[in-house]
Design a protein around this motif. Structure first.
Motif, PDB file in Angstrom:
ATOM      1  N   VAL A  76       2.306  10.163   7.128  1.00 58.37           N
ATOM      2  CA  VAL A  76       1.642   8.877   6.893  1.00 58.37           C
ATOM      3  C   VAL A  76       2.623   7.918   6.227  1.00 58.37           C
ATOM      4  N   LYS A  77       2.702   6.708   6.762  1.00 58.69           N
ATOM      5  CA  LYS A  77       3.530   5.661   6.149  1.00 58.69           C
ATOM      6  C   LYS A  77       2.621   4.668   5.444  1.00 58.69           C
ATOM      7  N   ILE A  78       3.035   4.244   4.253  1.00 57.03           N
ATOM      8  CA  ILE A  78       2.238   3.328   3.441  1.00 57.03           C
ATOM      9  C   ILE A  78       2.900   1.954   3.462  1.00 57.03           C
ATOM     10  N   SER A  79       2.083   0.926   3.668  1.00 55.29           N
ATOM     11  CA  SER A  79       2.603  -0.438   3.663  1.00 55.29           C
ATOM     12  C   SER A  79       1.619  -1.366   2.968  1.00 55.29           C
ATOM     13  N   LYS A  80       2.098  -2.554   2.653  1.00 52.66           N
ATOM     14  CA  LYS A  80       1.250  -3.567   2.034  1.00 52.66           C
ATOM     15  C   LYS A  80       1.551  -4.902   2.696  1.00 52.66           C
ATOM     16  N   GLN A  81       0.504  -5.553   3.173  1.00 46.52           N
ATOM     17  CA  GLN A  81       0.640  -6.843   3.833  1.00 46.52           C
ATOM     18  C   GLN A  81      -0.410  -7.787   3.289  1.00 46.52           C
ATOM     19  N   GLU A  82       0.041  -8.960   2.844  1.00 46.22           N
ATOM     20  CA  GLU A  82      -0.859  -9.984   2.316  1.00 46.22           C
ATOM     21  C   GLU A  82      -1.804  -9.422   1.253  1.00 46.22           C
ATOM     22  N   GLY A  83      -1.266  -8.565   0.382  1.00 45.45           N
ATOM     23  CA  GLY A  83      -2.036  -8.021  -0.725  1.00 45.45           C
ATOM     24  C   GLY A  83      -2.945  -6.857  -0.379  1.00 45.45           C
ATOM     25  N   TYR A 115      -1.007  10.546  -7.696  1.00 41.83           N
ATOM     26  CA  TYR A 115       0.312   9.913  -7.614  1.00 41.83           C
ATOM     27  C   TYR A 115       0.104   8.430  -7.343  1.00 41.83           C
ATOM     28  N   LEU A 116       1.072   7.625  -7.691  1.00 42.07           N
ATOM     29  CA  LEU A 116       1.031   6.200  -7.416  1.00 42.07           C
ATOM     30  C   LEU A 116       2.051   5.904  -6.323  1.00 42.07           C
ATOM     31  N   ALA A 117       1.559   5.454  -5.169  1.00 46.99           N
ATOM     32  CA  ALA A 117       2.437   5.155  -4.031  1.00 46.99           C
ATOM     33  C   ALA A 117       2.661   3.654  -3.941  1.00 46.99           C
ATOM     34  N   ASN A 118       3.815   3.290  -3.435  1.00 46.53           N
ATOM     35  CA  ASN A 118       4.176   1.897  -3.237  1.00 46.53           C
ATOM     36  C   ASN A 118       4.452   1.643  -1.763  1.00 46.53           C
ATOM     37  N   ALA A 119       4.525   0.373  -1.399  1.00 49.47           N
ATOM     38  CA  ALA A 119       4.852   0.017  -0.023  1.00 49.47           C
ATOM     39  C   ALA A 119       6.190   0.658   0.344  1.00 49.47           C
ATOM     40  N   GLY A 120       6.245   1.251   1.523  1.00 54.29           N
ATOM     41  CA  GLY A 120       7.455   1.928   1.982  1.00 54.29           C
ATOM     42  C   GLY A 120       7.450   3.418   1.726  1.00 54.29           C
ATOM     43  N   ASP A 121       6.501   3.895   0.928  1.00 57.75           N
ATOM     44  CA  ASP A 121       6.422   5.332   0.658  1.00 57.75           C
ATOM     45  C   ASP A 121       5.861   6.074   1.868  1.00 57.75           C
ATOM     46  N   VAL A 122       6.102   7.383   1.871  1.00 59.49           N
ATOM     47  CA  VAL A 122       5.688   8.246   2.973  1.00 59.49           C
ATOM     48  C   VAL A 122       5.002   9.482   2.403  1.00 59.49           C
ATOM     49  N   LEU A 123       3.903   9.890   3.062  1.00 65.19           N
ATOM     50  CA  LEU A 123       3.239  11.148   2.730  1.00 65.19           C
ATOM     51  C   LEU A 123       3.641  12.167   3.790  1.00 65.19           C
ATOM     52  N   GLY A 124       4.069  13.335   3.352  1.00 69.80           N
ATOM     53  CA  GLY A 124       4.458  14.383   4.281  1.00 69.80           C
ATOM     54  C   GLY A 124       5.388  15.374   3.611  1.00 69.80           C
ATOM     55  N   ARG A 125       5.761  16.414   4.360  1.00 65.63           N
ATOM     56  CA  ARG A 125       6.621  17.468   3.802  1.00 65.63           C
ATOM     57  C   ARG A 125       7.989  16.932   3.386  1.00 65.63           C
ATOM     58  N   GLU A 126       8.453  15.867   4.028  1.00 68.50           N
ATOM     59  CA  GLU A 126       9.714  15.240   3.642  1.00 68.50           C
ATOM     60  C   GLU A 126       9.474  13.812   3.162  1.00 68.50           C
ATOM     61  N   GLY A 127       8.286  13.562   2.626  1.00 70.76           N
ATOM     62  CA  GLY A 127       7.903  12.229   2.180  1.00 70.76           C
ATOM     63  C   GLY A 127       8.462  11.878   0.818  1.00 70.76           C
ATOM     64  N   THR A 128       7.980  10.760   0.297  1.00 70.70           N
ATOM     65  CA  THR A 128       8.434  10.257  -0.997  1.00 70.70           C
ATOM     66  C   THR A 128       7.377  10.397  -2.084  1.00 70.70           C
ATOM     67  N   VAL A 129       6.145  10.736  -1.700  1.00 70.05           N
ATOM     68  CA  VAL A 129       5.044  10.887  -2.654  1.00 70.05           C
ATOM     69  C   VAL A 129       4.406  12.258  -2.457  1.00 70.05           C
TER      70      VAL A 129
END
Length: 110
Positions: free
Chosen positions: A55-62, A25-39
């Motif tokens: 798990v929360k996914i984020s991106k900072q300074e690339g 899967y391709l996750a983006n900043a703000g996505d969540v891994l889990g039973r009620e996640g977005t990915v």
């Protein structure tokens, strides 16, 4: 407008690759891994040892980061080391995230 400015404004940044149970899967900043996640919710939903928001996914300074919230009770390891809760972990290259004894995820960042 110079060419580099134009590219910056229209560039599509690649996401974080998340592979679980043979599916990528391709996750983006703000996505969540889990039973009620977005990915990969279709996979995690059936793994009861994975938290609803694991798990929360984020991106900072690339750079890509994952953060495990304090609410997660199960052992969660990144490359074999227990993840400290609420502390962002940098993801560079390929990393192995063990969300529980029955759930191993591969994370790949460019």
């Amino acid at each position: 407008m110079s060419n580099s400015q134009h590219q910056d404004s229209t560039a599509i940044e690649p996401g974080l690759k998340v592979t679980v149970e043979g599916k990528t899967y391709l996750a983006n900043a703000g996505d969540v891994l889990g039973r009620e996640g977005t990915v990969a919710k279709d996979v995690f939903y059936f793994i009861k040892t994975v938290s609803r928001i694991h798990v929360k996914i984020s991106k900072q300074e690339g750079r890509w980061f994952i953060t495990v919230p304090k609410s997660v009770n199960n052992s969660t390891k990144l490359d074999g080391v227990e993840v400290v809760r609420d502390v962002p972990q940098k993801i560079v290259g390929t990393r192995i995230l063990k969300m529980s004894e029955s759930c191993v995820v591969t994370l790949e960042a460019d």
